[in-house]
Design a protein around this motif. Structure first.
Motif, mmCIF file in Angstrom:
data_model
loop_
_atom_site.group_PDB
_atom_site.id
_atom_site.type_symbol
_atom_site.label_atom_id
_atom_site.label_comp_id
_atom_site.label_asym_id
_atom_site.label_seq_id
_atom_site.Cartn_x
_atom_site.Cartn_y
_atom_site.Cartn_z
ATOM 1 N N HIS A 57 0.307 24.260 75.912
ATOM 2 C CA HIS A 57 0.642 25.341 77.112
ATOM 3 C C HIS A 57 1.488 26.453 76.530
ATOM 4 C CE1 HIS A 57 4.152 26.953 79.727
ATOM 5 N NE2 HIS A 57 3.062 27.003 80.298
ATOM 6 N N VAL A 58 0.867 27.753 76.651
ATOM 7 C CA VAL A 58 1.475 28.976 76.368
ATOM 8 C C VAL A 58 2.535 29.472 77.349
ATOM 9 C CG1 VAL A 58 0.918 31.460 75.788
ATOM 10 C CG2 VAL A 58 -0.737 29.751 75.407
ATOM 11 N N ILE A 59 3.845 29.626 76.949
ATOM 12 C CA ILE A 59 4.961 30.043 77.619
ATOM 13 C C ILE A 59 4.610 31.660 78.088
ATOM 14 C CG2 ILE A 59 7.472 30.524 77.692
ATOM 15 C CD1 ILE A 59 7.398 28.222 75.347
ATOM 16 N N ASP A 60 4.913 31.806 79.296
ATOM 17 C CA ASP A 60 4.446 33.286 79.872
ATOM 18 C C ASP A 60 5.441 34.355 79.463
ATOM 19 O OD1 ASP A 60 2.054 32.605 80.957
ATOM 20 O OD2 ASP A 60 3.186 31.738 82.752
ATOM 21 N N ILE A 61 6.747 34.044 79.351
ATOM 22 C CA ILE A 61 7.854 35.204 79.220
ATOM 23 C C ILE A 61 8.746 34.318 77.863
ATOM 24 C CG2 ILE A 61 8.171 35.420 81.447
ATOM 25 C CD1 ILE A 61 10.756 33.652 81.555
ATOM 26 N N ASN A 62 8.999 35.829 77.375
ATOM 27 C CA ASN A 62 10.119 35.381 76.329
ATOM 28 C C ASN A 62 11.354 34.728 76.572
ATOM 29 O OD1 ASN A 62 11.489 35.514 73.872
ATOM 30 N ND2 ASN A 62 11.164 37.733 73.493
ATOM 31 N N GLU A 63 11.478 33.571 76.233
ATOM 32 C CA GLU A 63 12.802 32.984 76.598
ATOM 33 C C GLU A 63 13.816 33.120 75.567
ATOM 34 O OE1 GLU A 63 10.757 28.824 78.204
ATOM 35 O OE2 GLU A 63 11.222 28.962 76.189
ATOM 36 N N ASP A 64 13.634 33.971 74.299
ATOM 37 C CA ASP A 64 14.677 34.017 73.325
ATOM 38 C C ASP A 64 15.161 32.931 72.800
ATOM 39 O OD1 ASP A 64 14.460 37.119 73.546
ATOM 40 O OD2 ASP A 64 15.639 37.240 75.245
ATOM 41 N N GLY A 65 14.260 31.806 72.972
ATOM 42 C CA GLY A 65 14.852 30.708 72.466
ATOM 43 C C GLY A 65 16.048 29.815 73.144
ATOM 44 N N LYS A 66 16.237 30.202 74.489
ATOM 45 C CA LYS A 66 17.155 29.788 75.355
ATOM 46 C C LYS A 66 16.496 28.507 76.163
ATOM 47 C CE LYS A 66 19.892 33.643 75.057
ATOM 48 N NZ LYS A 66 20.636 34.701 75.882
ATOM 49 N N ARG A 67 15.792 27.646 75.651
ATOM 50 C CA ARG A 67 15.473 26.338 76.288
ATOM 51 C C ARG A 67 16.270 25.180 76.261
ATOM 52 N NH1 ARG A 67 9.806 24.361 78.045
ATOM 53 N NH2 ARG A 67 9.405 26.398 77.997
ATOM 54 N N THR A 68 16.860 24.962 77.582
ATOM 55 C CA THR A 68 17.713 23.766 77.640
ATOM 56 C C THR A 68 16.811 22.424 77.616
ATOM 57 O OG1 THR A 68 17.651 23.440 79.882
ATOM 58 C CG2 THR A 68 19.652 24.812 78.853
ATOM 59 N N VAL A 69 17.422 21.457 77.219
ATOM 60 C CA VAL A 69 16.722 20.054 77.081
ATOM 61 C C VAL A 69 17.855 18.890 77.398
ATOM 62 C CG1 VAL A 69 15.227 20.634 75.372
ATOM 63 C CG2 VAL A 69 17.358 19.500 74.698
ATOM 64 N N SER A 70 17.031 17.989 78.179
ATOM 65 C CA SER A 70 17.657 16.717 78.457
ATOM 66 C C SER A 70 17.440 15.415 78.003
ATOM 67 C CB SER A 70 17.771 16.711 80.054
ATOM 68 O OG SER A 70 16.332 16.744 80.472
ATOM 69 N N LYS A 71 16.222 15.510 77.123
ATOM 70 C CA LYS A 71 15.743 14.482 76.518
ATOM 71 C C LYS A 71 15.289 15.159 75.005
ATOM 72 C CE LYS A 71 11.030 15.047 77.893
ATOM 73 N NZ LYS A 71 10.123 14.652 78.606
ATOM 74 N N PRO A 72 15.273 13.842 73.908
ATOM 75 C CA PRO A 72 14.842 14.538 72.681
ATOM 76 C C PRO A 72 13.869 15.333 72.752
ATOM 77 C CG PRO A 72 15.453 12.276 72.745
ATOM 78 C CD PRO A 72 15.329 12.652 74.222
ATOM 79 N N THR A 73 14.009 16.685 72.166
ATOM 80 C CA THR A 73 12.860 17.706 72.068
ATOM 81 C C THR A 73 12.855 18.195 70.751
ATOM 82 O OG1 THR A 73 13.306 18.425 74.514
ATOM 83 C CG2 THR A 73 12.349 19.861 73.379
ATOM 84 N N LEU A 74 11.707 18.236 70.205
ATOM 85 C CA LEU A 74 11.332 18.910 68.682
ATOM 86 C C LEU A 74 11.230 20.443 69.169
ATOM 87 C CD1 LEU A 74 11.066 18.972 65.798
ATOM 88 C CD2 LEU A 74 8.543 18.268 66.255
ATOM 89 N N PHE A 75 12.054 21.270 68.517
ATOM 90 C CA PHE A 75 11.825 22.754 68.349
ATOM 91 C C PHE A 75 11.297 23.095 67.157
ATOM 92 C CE2 PHE A 75 14.997 22.519 71.912
ATOM 93 C CZ PHE A 75 14.715 23.389 72.718
ATOM 94 N N TYR A 76 10.027 23.705 67.047
ATOM 95 C CA TYR A 76 9.206 23.698 65.636
ATOM 96 C C TYR A 76 9.491 25.551 65.858
ATOM 97 C CZ TYR A 76 5.144 24.363 62.348
ATOM 98 O OH TYR A 76 4.576 24.831 61.513
ATOM 99 N N MET A 77 10.336 25.922 64.834
ATOM 100 C CA MET A 77 10.679 27.162 64.658
ATOM 101 C C MET A 77 10.670 27.448 63.166
ATOM 102 S SD MET A 77 13.686 27.054 67.245
ATOM 103 C CE MET A 77 14.227 28.705 67.365
ATOM 104 N N PRO A 78 9.635 27.682 62.698
ATOM 105 C CA PRO A 78 9.386 27.868 61.036
ATOM 106 C C PRO A 78 9.618 29.503 60.946
ATOM 107 C CG PRO A 78 7.103 27.753 61.972
ATOM 108 C CD PRO A 78 8.082 27.145 63.286
ATOM 109 N N HIS A 79 10.684 29.673 60.126
ATOM 110 C CA HIS A 79 11.018 30.979 59.511
ATOM 111 C C HIS A 79 11.445 31.917 60.629
ATOM 112 C CE1 HIS A 79 9.785 29.489 55.858
ATOM 113 N NE2 HIS A 79 8.531 29.277 56.057
ATOM 114 N N CYS A 80 12.051 31.517 61.965
ATOM 115 C CA CYS A 80 12.313 32.556 62.988
ATOM 116 C C CYS A 80 13.695 33.095 62.585
ATOM 117 C CB CYS A 80 12.806 31.818 64.101
ATOM 118 S SG CYS A 80 11.142 31.082 64.678
ATOM 119 N N GLY A 81 14.319 34.188 63.184
ATOM 120 C CA GLY A 81 15.232 34.783 62.756
ATOM 121 C C GLY A 81 16.608 33.975 63.141
ATOM 122 N N ARG A 82 17.625 34.260 62.639
ATOM 123 C CA ARG A 82 18.738 33.212 62.641
ATOM 124 C C ARG A 82 19.442 33.427 64.247
ATOM 125 N NH1 ARG A 82 22.940 37.164 58.711
ATOM 126 N NH2 ARG A 82 22.634 38.724 60.372
ATOM 127 N N GLY A 83 18.944 34.654 64.816
ATOM 128 C CA GLY A 83 19.619 34.706 66.246
ATOM 129 C C GLY A 83 18.752 33.764 67.280
#
Length: 179
Positions: A57-83
């Motif tokens: 699934h391609v996310i339509d909008i820039n979430e700025d990494g602000k996705r909340t989770v309520s179950k175990p979720t893997l965030f694959y973020m290779p070499h992203c900015g520290r912010g």
């Protein structure tokens, strides 16, 4: 599984490797991952079509990494900015949510302790207390001159560490406002 910051698969060899690893991770974790989503602001239309052809699934909008989770979720973020790492932590910054965050990312201690405290408080304040809670499993160092997956780790927030904190820990993140 959420993929942020892979880059343009069309224009980057590193992004191609990182995308392929995302597919492999999805396949390995197929019993645990029901959906994979991806976003990078530099993705081209071809990148998006390729992702969709692999049932991502391609996310339509820039979430700025602000996705909340309520179950175990893997965030694959290779070499992203520290912010971006800090943003993901900020929206999951409580004892219930943070143990559900699993990241493949750069080690936070690469930033904390090696950069100006003032800059960290302004640009990525959640990395500062997070280093007290994380456990790291580093990636092997033998791949393509160590340029694609270097410095990456699997980052978890074990419940025993999270539950051993006080309310002050969660309420007193050292945020510094811009001048």
């Amino acid at each position: 599984m959420i993929c942020y910051g892979i880059g343009s698969i069309q224009h980057s060899k590193n992004a191609q490797y990182q995308f392929i690893l995302a597919l492999l991770i999805r396949d390995i974790l197929e019993d645990y991952v029901d959906k994979v989503s991806i976003y990078d602001p530099v993705m081209t239309e071809l990148d998006k079509e390729l992702s969709k052809s692999h049932n991502i699934h391609v996310i339509d909008i820039n979430e700025d990494g602000k996705r909340t989770v309520s179950k175990p979720t893997l965030f694959y973020m290779p070499h992203c900015g520290r912010g971006l790492y800090s943003n993901t932590l900020s929206v999951n910054w409580d004892k219930q949510s943070l143990p559900n965050v699993i990241m493949i990312a750069n080690r936070f201690d690469m930033y904390v302790g090696s950069q100006l405290e003032r800059d960290l408080r302004r640009e990525c304040p959640y990395l500062i207390p997070a280093v007290e809670l994380v456990e790291y499993t580093s990636f092997p160092k033998e791949f393509d001159d160590n340029k694609v997956f270097n410095d990456l780790s699997i980052i978890t927030f074990p419940k025993d560490k999270v539950n051993g904190t006080t309310d002050d820990f969660w309420n007193n993140v050292p945020i510094e406002q811009e001048d």
